[in-house]
Design a protein around this motif. Sequence first.
Motif, PDB file in Angstrom:
ATOM      1  N   GLY A 119      26.435  61.739  47.420  1.00 54.27           N
ATOM      2  CA  GLY A 119      26.872  60.402  47.818  1.00 54.27           C
ATOM      3  C   GLY A 119      28.334  60.375  48.228  1.00 54.27           C
ATOM      4  N   LEU A 120      29.162  61.120  47.518  1.00 52.01           N
ATOM      5  CA  LEU A 120      30.571  61.200  47.885  1.00 52.01           C
ATOM      6  C   LEU A 120      30.757  61.885  49.232  1.00 52.01           C
ATOM      7  CD1 LEU A 120      32.186  62.145  44.447  1.00 52.01           C
ATOM      8  CD2 LEU A 120      32.381  59.960  45.643  1.00 52.01           C
ATOM      9  N   VAL A 121      30.026  62.967  49.450  1.00 52.25           N
ATOM     10  CA  VAL A 121      30.134  63.681  50.730  1.00 52.25           C
ATOM     11  C   VAL A 121      29.650  62.807  51.881  1.00 52.25           C
ATOM     12  CG1 VAL A 121      29.337  65.687  52.027  1.00 52.25           C
ATOM     13  CG2 VAL A 121      29.925  65.929  49.613  1.00 52.25           C
ATOM     14  N   LEU A 153      37.239  61.688  49.407  1.00 49.83           N
ATOM     15  CA  LEU A 153      35.892  61.680  48.840  1.00 49.83           C
ATOM     16  C   LEU A 153      35.287  63.080  48.795  1.00 49.83           C
ATOM     17  CD1 LEU A 153      34.407  58.409  50.383  1.00 49.83           C
ATOM     18  CD2 LEU A 153      35.200  58.784  48.045  1.00 49.83           C
ATOM     19  N   ASP A 154      35.542  63.887  49.818  1.00 51.57           N
ATOM     20  CA  ASP A 154      35.077  65.276  49.791  1.00 51.57           C
ATOM     21  C   ASP A 154      35.694  66.025  48.613  1.00 51.57           C
ATOM     22  OD1 ASP A 154      33.409  65.157  52.015  1.00 51.57           O
ATOM     23  OD2 ASP A 154      35.036  65.582  53.415  1.00 51.57           O
ATOM     24  N   SER A 155      36.993  65.827  48.420  1.00 56.30           N
ATOM     25  CA  SER A 155      37.682  66.525  47.331  1.00 56.30           C
ATOM     26  C   SER A 155      37.188  66.066  45.970  1.00 56.30           C
ATOM     27  CB  SER A 155      39.192  66.287  47.449  1.00 56.30           C
ATOM     28  OG  SER A 155      39.699  66.810  48.663  1.00 56.30           O
ATOM     29  N   LEU A 156      36.927  64.772  45.828  1.00 54.37           N
ATOM     30  CA  LEU A 156      36.411  64.262  44.560  1.00 54.37           C
ATOM     31  C   LEU A 156      35.010  64.801  44.283  1.00 54.37           C
ATOM     32  CD1 LEU A 156      37.637  60.561  44.778  1.00 54.37           C
ATOM     33  CD2 LEU A 156      38.442  62.305  43.178  1.00 54.37           C
ATOM     34  N   GLY A 157      34.199  64.949  45.329  1.00 51.59           N
ATOM     35  CA  GLY A 157      32.876  65.534  45.143  1.00 51.59           C
ATOM     36  C   GLY A 157      32.949  66.971  44.666  1.00 51.59           C
ATOM     37  N   TYR A 158      33.876  67.729  45.221  1.00 48.00           N
ATOM     38  CA  TYR A 158      34.052  69.125  44.801  1.00 48.00           C
ATOM     39  C   TYR A 158      34.493  69.187  43.340  1.00 48.00           C
ATOM     40  CZ  TYR A 158      35.836  73.927  44.787  1.00 48.00           C
ATOM     41  OH  TYR A 158      36.076  75.253  44.486  1.00 48.00           O
ATOM     42  N   SER A 190      38.381  59.275  56.001  1.00 49.33           N
ATOM     43  CA  SER A 190      37.054  59.852  56.110  1.00 49.33           C
ATOM     44  C   SER A 190      37.144  61.298  56.573  1.00 49.33           C
ATOM     45  CB  SER A 190      36.216  59.036  57.090  1.00 49.33           C
ATOM     46  OG  SER A 190      36.823  59.031  58.376  1.00 49.33           O
ATOM     47  N   THR A 191      36.005  61.955  56.682  1.00 55.03           N
ATOM     48  CA  THR A 191      35.989  63.357  57.068  1.00 55.03           C
ATOM     49  C   THR A 191      36.609  63.584  58.440  1.00 55.03           C
ATOM     50  OG1 THR A 191      33.984  63.694  55.759  1.00 55.03           O
ATOM     51  CG2 THR A 191      34.498  65.371  57.399  1.00 55.03           C
ATOM     52  N   ASP A 192      36.366  62.662  59.369  1.00 57.46           N
ATOM     53  CA  ASP A 192      36.931  62.811  60.712  1.00 57.46           C
ATOM     54  C   ASP A 192      38.350  62.256  60.833  1.00 57.46           C
ATOM     55  OD1 ASP A 192      36.480  60.101  60.587  1.00 57.46           O
ATOM     56  OD2 ASP A 192      34.915  60.066  62.110  1.00 57.46           O
ATOM     57  N   HIS A 193      38.913  61.784  59.716  1.00 58.71           N
ATOM     58  CA  HIS A 193      40.289  61.262  59.668  1.00 58.71           C
ATOM     59  C   HIS A 193      40.475  60.011  60.539  1.00 58.71           C
ATOM     60  CE1 HIS A 193      42.181  64.654  57.441  1.00 58.71           C
ATOM     61  NE2 HIS A 193      41.158  65.319  57.965  1.00 58.71           N
TER      62      HIS A 193
END
Length: 223
Positions: free
Chosen positions: A183-185, A40-45, A113-116
């Motif tokens: 929202g993605l982040v 999701l982080d990568s898609l937001g970027y 998720s961000t924390d894996h």
Amino acid sequence: MTALVRYQAALLVRSQRWLPPFILYAGFLAIGLQGGQPVLDSLGYAAAALLPVAAWLVRICVTNEPPAARGVVAAATTPARAHLACLLVALACATALGAAATAVVTLISDPVSTDHRTRVPPLPAAGAGLLAVLVCALLGAAVGALTAWPVLRSPGRAVPALLLAALLSLVVTGSPAHAAVGGLVTGSQSGKVPVPLLPLAAAVLLTAAAAAVTCALASRRAP
């Protein structure tokens, strides 16, 4: 209208002026993204980086013809329809580019998720990424339309205005692009996939308004 869109698309392809924004976008993704990052982080970027590219493509399309050629096309149909065809071609190119990037980013990213710690389903994540891409492409098209001919004729004013407006569209609270990317982040932090329907609806309305204004101006101002 179909013939106008085909004409503008062929003009864009043959001019090869689409190459710099495409290369710039690919460079942004190559530098900012790596395999194994949270999806999701990568898609937001990827979605955020598309906004200035979409604005640039609009500027290319509306300035691709010499004034005399633009006048001939406008006389054959109407100035508003000719201008709308430029906007539609630019928006379609930006959306296709963003969709391709979304597919690649989804494949190379880690569906966590961000924390894996939380697994993120890849297909819903890709769908959310596509919606965010569409929001950014729409808002980029609106920015490009309002910072190019017939609104601003001088490149010395138009280009800085485009860059500033694209930046503000990404960082100002309340912007549909800011909401979709944010929202993605946020979803990446919690592991929940967002569905940015409200930002999409707002982006559609803003882009439609920008297109209506610029098409009306195109009918009043000579090339």
